[in-house]
Design a protein around this motif. Sequence first.
Motif, PDB file in Angstrom:
ATOM      1  N   ILE B  32       0.825  -1.207   0.000  1.00  0.00           N
ATOM      2  CA  ILE B  32       0.000   0.000   0.000  1.00  0.00           C
ATOM      3  C   ILE B  32       0.860   1.259   0.000  1.00  0.00           C
ATOM      4  CG2 ILE B  32      -1.991  -1.087   1.090  1.00  0.00           C
ATOM      5  CD1 ILE B  32      -1.114   0.565   3.634  1.00  0.00           C
ATOM      6  N   THR B  33       2.092   1.126  -0.436  1.00  0.00           N
ATOM      7  CA  THR B  33       2.966   2.292  -0.503  1.00  0.00           C
ATOM      8  C   THR B  33       2.248   3.443  -1.210  1.00  0.00           C
ATOM      9  OG1 THR B  33       4.651   0.658  -0.888  1.00  0.00           O
ATOM     10  CG2 THR B  33       5.333   2.947  -1.031  1.00  0.00           C
ATOM     11  N   PRO B  34       1.975   4.548  -0.494  1.00  0.00           N
ATOM     12  CA  PRO B  34       1.155   5.625  -1.076  1.00  0.00           C
ATOM     13  C   PRO B  34       1.718   6.182  -2.390  1.00  0.00           C
ATOM     14  CG  PRO B  34       1.487   5.979   1.254  1.00  0.00           C
ATOM     15  CD  PRO B  34       2.368   4.846   0.874  1.00  0.00           C
ATOM     16  N   GLN B  35       3.047   6.270  -2.466  1.00  0.00           N
ATOM     17  CA  GLN B  35       3.629   6.846  -3.679  1.00  0.00           C
ATOM     18  C   GLN B  35       3.171   6.102  -4.928  1.00  0.00           C
ATOM     19  OE1 GLN B  35       6.401   6.361  -0.986  1.00  0.00           O
ATOM     20  NE2 GLN B  35       8.044   7.490  -2.003  1.00  0.00           N
ATOM     21  N   LEU B  36       3.214   4.769  -4.852  1.00  0.00           N
ATOM     22  CA  LEU B  36       2.847   3.947  -6.001  1.00  0.00           C
ATOM     23  C   LEU B  36       1.404   4.201  -6.414  1.00  0.00           C
ATOM     24  CD1 LEU B  36       4.454   0.491  -5.192  1.00  0.00           C
ATOM     25  CD2 LEU B  36       5.228   2.200  -6.819  1.00  0.00           C
ATOM     26  N   TRP B  37       0.538   4.229  -5.406  1.00  0.00           N
ATOM     27  CA  TRP B  37      -0.890   4.343  -5.711  1.00  0.00           C
ATOM     28  C   TRP B  37      -1.229   5.740  -6.203  1.00  0.00           C
ATOM     29  CZ3 TRP B  37      -3.716   0.185  -6.387  1.00  0.00           C
ATOM     30  CH2 TRP B  37      -3.281  -1.019  -5.801  1.00  0.00           C
ATOM     31  N   THR B  38      -0.563   6.745  -5.648  1.00  0.00           N
ATOM     32  CA  THR B  38      -0.831   8.105  -6.125  1.00  0.00           C
ATOM     33  C   THR B  38      -0.400   8.218  -7.578  1.00  0.00           C
ATOM     34  OG1 THR B  38       0.407   8.554  -4.109  1.00  0.00           O
ATOM     35  CG2 THR B  38      -0.887  10.353  -5.011  1.00  0.00           C
ATOM     36  N   GLU B  39       0.735   7.621  -7.864  1.00  0.00           N
ATOM     37  CA  GLU B  39       1.229   7.647  -9.234  1.00  0.00           C
ATOM     38  C   GLU B  39       0.223   6.991 -10.177  1.00  0.00           C
ATOM     39  OE1 GLU B  39       4.985   5.633 -11.175  1.00  0.00           O
ATOM     40  OE2 GLU B  39       5.515   6.658  -9.332  1.00  0.00           O
ATOM     41  N   PHE B  40      -0.305   5.879  -9.695  1.00  0.00           N
ATOM     42  CA  PHE B  40      -1.276   5.143 -10.492  1.00  0.00           C
ATOM     43  C   PHE B  40      -2.559   5.968 -10.662  1.00  0.00           C
ATOM     44  CE2 PHE B  40      -4.630   1.783 -10.677  1.00  0.00           C
ATOM     45  CZ  PHE B  40      -4.305   1.311 -11.932  1.00  0.00           C
ATOM     46  N   ASP B  41      -2.976   6.604  -9.574  1.00  0.00           N
ATOM     47  CA  ASP B  41      -4.156   7.471  -9.628  1.00  0.00           C
ATOM     48  C   ASP B  41      -3.966   8.548 -10.680  1.00  0.00           C
ATOM     49  OD1 ASP B  41      -5.377   6.074  -7.699  1.00  0.00           O
ATOM     50  OD2 ASP B  41      -5.171   7.568  -6.115  1.00  0.00           O
ATOM     51  N   GLY B  42      -2.765   9.133 -10.649  1.00  0.00           N
ATOM     52  CA  GLY B  42      -2.460  10.212 -11.580  1.00  0.00           C
ATOM     53  C   GLY B  42      -2.579   9.744 -13.020  1.00  0.00           C
ATOM     54  N   LYS B  43      -2.109   8.559 -13.260  1.00  0.00           N
ATOM     55  CA  LYS B  43      -2.106   8.049 -14.628  1.00  0.00           C
ATOM     56  C   LYS B  43      -3.518   7.724 -15.108  1.00  0.00           C
ATOM     57  CE  LYS B  43       1.661   5.740 -15.069  1.00  0.00           C
ATOM     58  NZ  LYS B  43       2.278   4.473 -14.678  1.00  0.00           N
ATOM     59  N   LYS B  44      -4.318   7.221 -14.188  1.00  0.00           N
ATOM     60  CA  LYS B  44      -5.678   6.832 -14.559  1.00  0.00           C
ATOM     61  C   LYS B  44      -6.612   8.031 -14.560  1.00  0.00           C
ATOM     62  CE  LYS B  44      -5.294   2.746 -15.449  1.00  0.00           C
ATOM     63  NZ  LYS B  44      -5.741   2.192 -16.691  1.00  0.00           N
ATOM     64  N   GLY B  45      -6.167   9.125 -13.959  1.00  0.00           N
ATOM     65  CA  GLY B  45      -7.026  10.290 -13.844  1.00  0.00           C
ATOM     66  C   GLY B  45      -8.225  10.051 -12.944  1.00  0.00           C
ATOM     67  N   LYS B  46      -8.039   9.152 -11.988  1.00  0.00           N
ATOM     68  CA  LYS B  46      -9.154   8.826 -11.095  1.00  0.00           C
ATOM     69  C   LYS B  46      -8.567   8.632  -9.707  1.00  0.00           C
ATOM     70  CE  LYS B  46     -11.942   4.834 -10.160  1.00  0.00           C
ATOM     71  NZ  LYS B  46     -11.731   3.427 -10.346  1.00  0.00           N
ATOM     72  N   LYS B  47      -9.224   9.193  -8.735  1.00  0.00           N
ATOM     73  CA  LYS B  47      -8.666   9.110  -7.388  1.00  0.00           C
ATOM     74  C   LYS B  47      -9.125   7.849  -6.671  1.00  0.00           C
ATOM     75  CE  LYS B  47      -7.191  13.520  -5.575  1.00  0.00           C
ATOM     76  NZ  LYS B  47      -7.463  14.559  -4.575  1.00  0.00           N
ATOM     77  N   GLY B  48      -8.359   7.458  -5.680  1.00  0.00           N
ATOM     78  CA  GLY B  48      -8.814   6.400  -4.778  1.00  0.00           C
ATOM     79  C   GLY B  48      -8.855   5.008  -5.364  1.00  0.00           C
ATOM     80  N   ASN B  49      -7.930   4.695  -6.241  1.00  0.00           N
ATOM     81  CA  ASN B  49      -7.891   3.336  -6.775  1.00  0.00           C
ATOM     82  C   ASN B  49      -7.634   2.301  -5.686  1.00  0.00           C
ATOM     83  OD1 ASN B  49      -8.301   3.165  -9.681  1.00  0.00           O
ATOM     84  ND2 ASN B  49      -6.638   4.658  -9.775  1.00  0.00           N
ATOM     85  N   ILE B  50      -6.837   2.718  -4.716  1.00  0.00           N
ATOM     86  CA  ILE B  50      -6.511   1.752  -3.658  1.00  0.00           C
ATOM     87  C   ILE B  50      -7.762   1.344  -2.895  1.00  0.00           C
ATOM     88  CG2 ILE B  50      -5.861   3.570  -1.987  1.00  0.00           C
ATOM     89  CD1 ILE B  50      -3.684   1.311  -1.159  1.00  0.00           C
ATOM     90  N   LEU B  51      -8.706   2.286  -2.780  1.00  0.00           N
ATOM     91  CA  LEU B  51      -9.938   1.946  -2.063  1.00  0.00           C
ATOM     92  C   LEU B  51     -10.718   0.887  -2.826  1.00  0.00           C
ATOM     93  CD1 LEU B  51     -11.068   5.413  -0.720  1.00  0.00           C
ATOM     94  CD2 LEU B  51     -10.019   3.522   0.530  1.00  0.00           C
ATOM     95  N   ASP B  52     -10.709   0.986  -4.137  1.00  0.00           N
ATOM     96  CA  ASP B  52     -11.379  -0.031  -4.946  1.00  0.00           C
ATOM     97  C   ASP B  52     -10.756  -1.397  -4.680  1.00  0.00           C
ATOM     98  OD1 ASP B  52     -12.994   1.836  -6.038  1.00  0.00           O
ATOM     99  OD2 ASP B  52     -11.814   2.085  -7.880  1.00  0.00           O
ATOM    100  N   VAL B  53      -9.432  -1.385  -4.655  1.00  0.00           N
ATOM    101  CA  VAL B  53      -8.729  -2.646  -4.424  1.00  0.00           C
ATOM    102  C   VAL B  53      -9.077  -3.190  -3.052  1.00  0.00           C
ATOM    103  CG1 VAL B  53      -6.467  -3.711  -4.206  1.00  0.00           C
ATOM    104  CG2 VAL B  53      -6.851  -1.987  -5.953  1.00  0.00           C
ATOM    105  N   LEU B  54      -9.064  -2.334  -2.066  1.00  0.00           N
ATOM    106  CA  LEU B  54      -9.343  -2.790  -0.705  1.00  0.00           C
ATOM    107  C   LEU B  54     -10.773  -3.293  -0.573  1.00  0.00           C
ATOM    108  CD1 LEU B  54      -7.383  -0.072   1.256  1.00  0.00           C
ATOM    109  CD2 LEU B  54      -6.831  -2.492   1.104  1.00  0.00           C
ATOM    110  N   LYS B  55     -11.684  -2.617  -1.244  1.00  0.00           N
ATOM    111  CA  LYS B  55     -13.081  -3.064  -1.191  1.00  0.00           C
ATOM    112  C   LYS B  55     -13.193  -4.477  -1.781  1.00  0.00           C
ATOM    113  CE  LYS B  55     -15.217   1.347  -1.860  1.00  0.00           C
ATOM    114  NZ  LYS B  55     -15.895   2.151  -2.883  1.00  0.00           N
ATOM    115  N   ALA B  56     -12.569  -4.625  -2.943  1.00  0.00           N
ATOM    116  CA  ALA B  56     -12.605  -5.941  -3.588  1.00  0.00           C
ATOM    117  C   ALA B  56     -11.954  -6.979  -2.700  1.00  0.00           C
ATOM    118  CB  ALA B  56     -11.899  -5.872  -4.936  1.00  0.00           C
TER     119      ALA B  56
END
Lengths: 463, 347
Positions: B32-56
């Motif tokens: 859950i390293t925040p840097q990785l997920w923020t980077e990913f969020d930035g690329k997808k143009g959508k916030k909170g991808n990690i929450l989706d993962v955690l929900k799943a």
Amino acid sequence: MAPKISDSESDADDVIQISNRRQRKQVHFDANSKEPKKDKHVDEKDNHDNKVSKNKKKKKKKPQGNENLQGANGGYAWEDEIKRSWDLVTVDEEADMTSLVASLIDARKKRAAKRNVTPYQRGIIRTLILTLDCSESMTEKDLRPNRHAMMIQYSIDFIHEFFDQNPISQVGIVIMRNGLAQLVSQVSGNPQDHIDVLKKIRKQEPKGNPSLQNALEMARGLLLPIPSHCTREVLIIFGSLSSTDPSDIHQTIASLVDERIRCKVIGLSAQVAICKELCKQTNYGDESFYKILLDETHFKELFDEAVIPLPVNRINKGFTLVKMGFPTRVYEDTPTFCSCHSRLVYGGYFCPNCHNKVCSLPTVCPCCDLMLILSTHLARSYHHLMPLKTFNEVPVENENFPTDNCFSCQKTFPVLKNNKTGKLLTSSRYRCSDCSQDYCIDCDVFIHEILHNCPGCESKPTI
Amino acid sequence: MDAIADPNFKHQGNKLNAVEESPSLLTVVIDITPQLWTEFDGKKGKKGNILDVLKALIVFLNAHLAFNISNQVAVIAAHSQGIKYLYPKSGSNSNASELDDDHNDHYETNTDKFIISKNMYRRFRNVDETLVEELYTLFKEEKKNVGKLTQKSTLAGGMSAALAYTDRVTREMETMSLKSRIMVITCGSEKNNREEIFQYIPIMNCIFSATKIKCPIDVVKVGGSKESTFLQQTTDATNGIYLHVTSTNGLLQYFSIAMFIDPSLRQIIVKPNKGSVDFRTSCYVTGRVVAVGYICSVCLCVLSIIPPGNKCPACDSEFDERVIAKLKKKPVVPRLAKKKSSGHISK
Ligand SMILES: [Zn+2]
Ligand SMILES: [Zn+2]
Ligand SMILES: [Zn+2]
Ligand SMILES: [Zn+2]
Ligand SMILES: [Zn+2]
């Protein structure tokens, strides 16, 4: 029709020629008296099968029958008081747990002592000839069901373990039977071949006399073509007390020394002078390569010791570069023949040198003789080169420990207190000196024996 | 060694005797390293991808628990500063984490617990509540760690701990013939390659111990490049599943389709990771990918060239000159005439 010359003149002083099994048992302890075996009882604790009581019955009977055999001041093993495994846990009034905890600590210490943490340069690429005694003496039933069956079983385990720990090494198997040495399994790196052969030998009845010299000569012949970057080792399981040799075995030993072949002998009976000399000569004067087993567990331990690669000796230097190929794996829709077994298989590995297909790794390419391995095989041996530091037991003095749970498995550390004084007997915590995380004893063992990674050190964000 | 050598080309005997009833342990290691997920969020143009993962993930864990009454789960988070057990909670016993309703009252205000309904099945709720709770504290801590130095990923540490946990639970439940597996969820990053170098040996050690304790490691990589050399090797060697997903949409379906395949069925079912795995190594000196190389017999480092000075660049041991000379020798091409004559003889 080999002339049967037993080298009795050399063993006369050391070997006590006895056929009686019980007397031999006593010799065992004498032979190993140098070695502190205090911790042995810890092991025996797990070993408390009915065998102990069975032995006891037998031993009790014997002196009654032939009283004239009894020595005046003891000396016979059967006269010693039998130690039952359950006697070891003495419940004293002071603190009922004390002894139990003590044994726990002992066990731990024993394990710690076994570990070798000095980063030696070890001979990782090994060639080992496993020499098994299949002579008549192997029918003895002092190991259950008999010596032969147990030796084969442990040899199979050994082969598994050996290739697990030394994936780029090779093994050959020779048996001593009927005064002859017989090559039963060619030097190769495929564990399955060896295991199949061992399973076949299991059904064979042990027969005749063993010939140490013949076996050594055969091992020498097998090891001669092995390149210098590999270690040359012979592991002998020897159950007899004599060897039937065609000529002077000392010459054979001298030639083994010349070839830098290192021998290790596991004796199943009493110490035999010639084995002792063999091990001493071929290991640069180190006598610790000849061991006599004490019981089944010890037998297993001796086998396990042989799995760990030997440190590179000052004299036995063989630093070289070895040419190896790292093939890529391919998948195919239609099966094609592999060059190693000529079997139809889907996919496999292509030798980067000659583009010839082999079906399993590691192997030597049958076409161009290049050693083919996966990089993972190399990684398997890294922990021999960079052993993990031993964890230290946390002292009890201050009872304020930073954590109550094992860092890696979350188990709550047990609180072992002396009933009366209320003092902690042991902290049950073992700390890594690099990351100062505490581990429980089970994790400590798991980390050092299987994982070879410190979870705490690996989870530090900095290097 | 067999399992490491190649699990794909061998008939793996009849392991089908593992009965359905035998309980199984699922240990999830999530990066859950925040840097990785923020980077990913930035690329997808959508916030909170990690929450989706955690929900799943939470639904997935519940599903796993629902399969068998004795099934167990554990979740370990690898964050930027270390690792943390999310479930079982530090300081509590894995079996006896009975949370009372009133015990959790002060968390009720916590908006992150919106997933959990009071009427939920007890076993699910125990896991879910602890997980959310621990995550919440972890994220709060992570906020403070923003400026802190992170040189390598802590994933290997998490995997090591997961193996130790698996070993412990297996030992404790010896009589029940517990099956176990580990699932690693990581987020891809372009920068990851650099980090992987430092993790090579620890991850390799994890692979070997996993094969030894017969515990497959499944990997889910979210975003980033398709390949992840070491993690792919991990799944390959341990008979696990490698799954690469480009977005977090419908992650739960991916989880439930790919990750619930019973280890005993894995040889029959076509796994998503069937394909080539990069097994090549790189040269210690030049960094090039090596197909035929030289190996130092002492430290086992891989070299694509014969090092200058006949000395190993990694361990400094000097090589035997004769052997080097032999290796340097160019192959001798036999003369054509000679070949012809020998051909005659054979005829
Ligand atoms: Zn083949
Ligand atoms: Zn080839
Ligand atoms: Zn532990
Ligand atoms: Zn550490
Ligand atoms: Zn080196």
